[in-house]
Every structure is written in C-alpha cells, then in structure tokens.
Enzyme design. Structure first.
Site, short mmCIF file in Angstrom:
data_model
loop_
_atom_site.label_atom_id
_atom_site.label_comp_id
_atom_site.label_asym_id
_atom_site.label_seq_id
_atom_site.Cartn_x
_atom_site.Cartn_y
_atom_site.Cartn_z
N HIS A 7 64.67 -13.70 7.32
CA HIS A 7 64.92 -14.50 6.12
C HIS A 7 66.32 -15.13 6.10
CE1 HIS A 7 63.32 -16.07 2.58
NE2 HIS A 7 62.89 -14.99 1.97
N ASP A 51 62.45 -19.57 5.88
CA ASP A 51 61.97 -19.36 4.52
C ASP A 51 60.45 -19.38 4.50
OD1 ASP A 51 61.19 -22.07 4.58
OD2 ASP A 51 63.13 -22.70 3.80
#
Length: 542
Positions: free
Chosen positions: A512, A516
């Site tokens: 992350h 995304d």
C-alpha cells in the site's frame, strides 16, 4: 595455534562490529560454544567455536570492527598444548587450507598396500553459507564410488544440495554424521582413490597412528561400550537409523558414562539434545528402572514417559529463512487485500485442446503458464505491479522483465522459483520452465539463480484445496496473488438462464506504499479479461 577467520555472515557483508566477547584469552572452549557476538548492518550474529581447545588471543577488541576472512581470534586445539614437539612438526599447527579442493592430502599415513586416504573438503555451496546440515548419506564406509556419483545430500538455509564424488574410489570414513552440521572448508568424508583402494584391500587395515590428531582419535574411538538394543541393530541406532547427536552432547554422555541409546531424544529424527541428557541425569533412577534391556524386538529401547513430552525440532534451512522473511515483510510492508472471481470455463476448454500438442513436445500443460502469460500482458497496463521500492523507500524502480515466481511446497520447505522473462517466452516455453522449476523445487534442488530476481508472485493454494487466502508479499516485490480452487457453480448467462460455469477465486495482496485499490483493480481486470477470453492473448503475443 590456529587462527579462526571470520566467515561470510551474510550476503554482501564485508565487516561487522564486535559487540561482546563471551570468552577471554586463556579460557577453555568447547566445540560449538558461543565465543563472540558481532553486529552486521542487518542483525546480531553469534559466532561459535569450530572445535574444543583454549583461546590464546583475541585479535579484535570489543567495539571495534572485524573484517570478513580476517583473523578474529586464535586458539590451540584440544591436545595441541600437550603434544610432543618431536611428534608433530611446527607447520602442523597452521590453519587448514580453506580452498574447496576435493583432495586435501593423505590422512592417517600410507597403508601397506601403498594407498592413502584423501579428505573431501566441503566447498562453497552458496554465497554467504558457512555451514549446512547433513540430510542423508547416499553411501556408507567401505563402499566403492564412481566419479560424479551422488554421495550426500546437505541442507543449507536456502535449498537441498547434492554433493558428488570428485573421482572414483572407496569411501573410508564419514566425518559428519547424518543430522549433524558440516562446515564449509572442513573435511566432509575421506576416500581412497581407485587403484589405491584395490591395492589396500589385499593388505590388513593399519592400526591408528600415534601421531593422529585428537579429533581423529575421537572420531575413530567408540563413544560407549556396545549394548544390546531391542531391534537387534547396532548401538546408537533407533527407529530412524543412527541416532543423531551433536559432538558436545556425545562428550557429555561420555563424561557421565552413558550410552547414546540410553537417552530418549526429543529432537528431529530422534536427535538427542543436551536438555535430554540433563533430564535423563536428573531422573536417572526412574529411567533406569523403566528401561530394562530385553531381547524381545518389539519393545522400545528407551523408557516410555508417563506423560506426553513436547517434541522439539530446530528451525533450520529454508523454513528458518522463510520465517525471517515473512516476519520482515508483514511488519515492514503495509499490506492490503483485493479479491475477485474469474470464470475460467473457456480457459479450461482451451487447455484440454492444447494438452496433447504440449505432450507431444514432452511438456505438461497446466493452468499456471496461462496465469503467468496473462500476467505479463496485464503488466503493460499497470507496470507499477512489476516494480519495487529502493531500500530507503524514496524511489520506484520499474523492472524491464516480468519474472513470475510460483510458490512450491517442496521437501525443503516453501520455495519460490521464478520464470524469467515471461513476456518474451511462448506459452509452451513458459510451460516447460514451470515443469522444470516445479520438479527441481519439489526435490529441494532448485538453483540459487532460479530463486533470485522475482518481480511478482503466484501462490496456487487451490492445488491444495483452498478457496481464499491472504498471502504475504515476497519482498522486495510489491504484489502477490493467491489462486483458489476452481469450482463448478451456477451462474446467469446473458439471457438470464442458469448455466454451469467454472469459477476460480483470486486474492491479491499489494504494497500500500505505492499501490492503491484502484490500480490493483484495473490490473486484475486486465488479467481477468485475458483469462476469461484466452484467445485475446493472441492479439498481443510477439
């Protein structure tokens, strides 16, 4: 006096800081005793003694920097300080050669038949590897061997390695027992070359020379008087064959007059640990009363405990490395998960049509090559899935080649070899590489090159029956997908009729920090499109 050279203690590490000396000059040390703790730029490492003896000099002070392959401390091996000068020339105290030559010269002197034994020195078997565990001897003492014949399997912290014979001859001695630790640049076994072995067979075996080293004398001497065992086998043998135990444990047994087969081992394959010996000494009377020797082959040679004991197995090899890397990945990379269903009905039909053609090329065609090829095509739409962060997490490096790794449940543990340059290979070429890597990994003999350089990974848990998973990223990669089992489920078609379709679940894990949800969703949709309509891949094949 011998110098202990600081060995390779990690990939790319050339120096380290001495954090704490566990011994002082003049101290007596035992084999495998912790001597010093050093700090690299990655971890705290404990250095142990290569053999028993006495420390004569510490070359590097606490807090100073030690160099790899430079002297760390000096010691006198056990027995050297009392040896007669006339019995052994001064040159004999020099440190043994660290070159990985298979023949380190004769040992034990010439035989009446004119032959002499040669030691096979364990060579470098991987970058940064200084020791390994002997998993299985393929030969026994006295057996004839051919050049390049497999002699022994050893386990490093990365893979199972097969050691072959450097030349034809006869095995005269196995220096390291199965289950024990062998050190790089140390003798692994002794053999007599062909010709010399035949001449020696006609002559009586010589008695041990008075000038033999104490270490050789300990190896030649039995650890305890023979005793009857329940299975009619040799002393020191159990249900796994020869009972494994470290040299320090055997020394402790001799000090207390115990035979190895008197102590119940709690380690892997019945290995006797130091704690087992201490437990036996503490409860000696109870153990002796319950361990009456018998000629009946059905009885156990060791006393049965009244309660179930915890079985202790050391974490070594590939499993130890996997444990370390998974902890690092899970604690340093912020993972997020993304799940999807893929209709692979058309893909299964296509594979069935192509399987005979692949079989004609002696290649087994599974679904994995389709997954990999579709992934390489989807990367063009989302190249960040095939990127990685630098160590400082300040730059994104977009990699030019798609090297797809696949998790394989091997005899050595979980291995992730990768197919290099999937975007440049044909489907048949990918299938051939998948077959080769799978066979090598399951045998634990995959090469280090095949384990390096992966850019994105696939874990096919569906092969084991799993449907969903939350995989951990194989750092420094930034994404991994877990493929669940394919199930035939009811679905609605375009005319709202219920039809039977092959549905496969997939679960992605992404880093992350640079990926995304939208990015991985677009990538997964592109990948899914190629798998649900596999003929569309033809439009993009080079």
């Amino acid at each position: 006096m011998s110098d202990f050279m600081l060995p390779d203690i990690g990939e790319g590490i050339v120096e380290c800081e001495v954090v704490e000396w566990r011994v002082a000059e003049g101290d007596v040390i035992e084999e495998d005793q912790p001597v010093v703790e050093v700090m690299t730029d990655k971890a705290l490492v404990e250095i142990t003694a290569p053999e028993a003896g006495r420390v004569t000099r510490l070359y590097v002070e606490k807090g100073e920097i030690a160099k790899v392959h430079a002297p760390l401390f000096a010691y006198e091996a056990e027995g050297e300080e009392t040896a007669s000068p006339a019995a052994e020339p001064p040159a004999s105290s020099a440190r043994p050669s660290a070159t990985p030559e298979p023949s380190a010269g004769p040992r034990g002197g010439d035989t009446p038949g004119g032959g002499s034994d040669k030691d096979f020195i364990l060579p470098d078997i991987g970058e940064g590897i200084v020791e390994c565990e002997v998993v299985e001897w393929r030969v026994a003492e006295g057996e004839m061997i051919e050049e390049d014949q497999p002699v022994v399997d050893v386990m490093t912290d990365k893979a199972l390695v097969e050691i072959t014979a450097p030349e034809a001859g006869m095995v005269s001695r196995l220096h390291v027992a199965q289950g024990e630790i062998a050190r790089v640049h140390a003798p692994l076994y002794a053999y007599r070359p062909e010709g010399e072995a035949e001449a020696a067979e006609e002559a009586p075996r010589p008695r041990q020379e008075a000038s033999a080293s104490p270490a050789e004398a300990r190896r030649a001497a039995p650890t305890a008087a023979p005793r009857p065992v329940s299975d009619g086998g040799e002393p020191g043998r159990g249900p796994y064959g020869r009972i494994p135990a470290a040299p320090a444990v055997r020394r402790l047994l001799r000090e207390h007059g115990l035979a190895l087969d008197e102590v119940a081992g709690s380690g892997k394959q019945g290995r006797v640990l130091k704690e087992d010996v201490l437990r036996h000494l503490e409860h000696g009377d109870e153990a002796a009363s319950s361990a009456a020797w018998t000629e009946t082959a059905s009885q156990s040679p060791t006393p049965q405990p009244a309660e179930q004991e915890v079985r202790v197995e050391p974490l070594r090899g590939v499993r130890a490395v996997m444990a370390k890397r998974m902890v690092e990945s899970a604690t340093t990379i912020p993972h997020f998960q993304y799940g999807e269903e893929i209709d692979v009905t058309e893909l299964l039909a296509l594979r069935e049509r192509l399987k005979p053609l692949a079989a004609a090329e002696e290649t087994r065609l599974t679904l994995m090559p389709f997954f990999m090829k579709a992934m390489a095509l989807a990367v063009r739409e989302a190249p960040i899935l095939n990127a990685r962060l630098n160590d400082a997490a300040s730059e994104i490096h977009y990699l030019p080649s798609v090297n797809v790794g696949m998790a394989v449940d091997s005899r050595a543990g979980l291995l992730v070899p990768n197919v290099k340059g999937v975007e440049r290979l044909s489907l048949l070429g990918v299938a051939a590489e998948v077959q080769r890597l799978t066979e090598s990994a399951r045998a634990g003999k995959v090469s280090q090159e095949d384990l390096r350089g992966g850019t994105i990974s696939i874990s096919n848990i569906g092969a084991m029956g799993g449907t969903y998973a939350a995989p951990i990223i194989n750092a420094p990669e930034v994404a991994i997908v877990a493929i669940g089992k394919t199930q035939w489920l009811p679905r609605f078609d375009a005319e709202d009729r219920v039809v039977k379709r092959a549905i496969m679940t997939v679960t992605w894990a992404g880093d992350h920090r640079i990926i995304d949800g939208g990015t991985i969703a677009r990538f997964c949709n592109a990948w899914k499109g190629y798998l649900e309509a596999p003929e569309t891949m033809l439009l993009h094949l080079a």
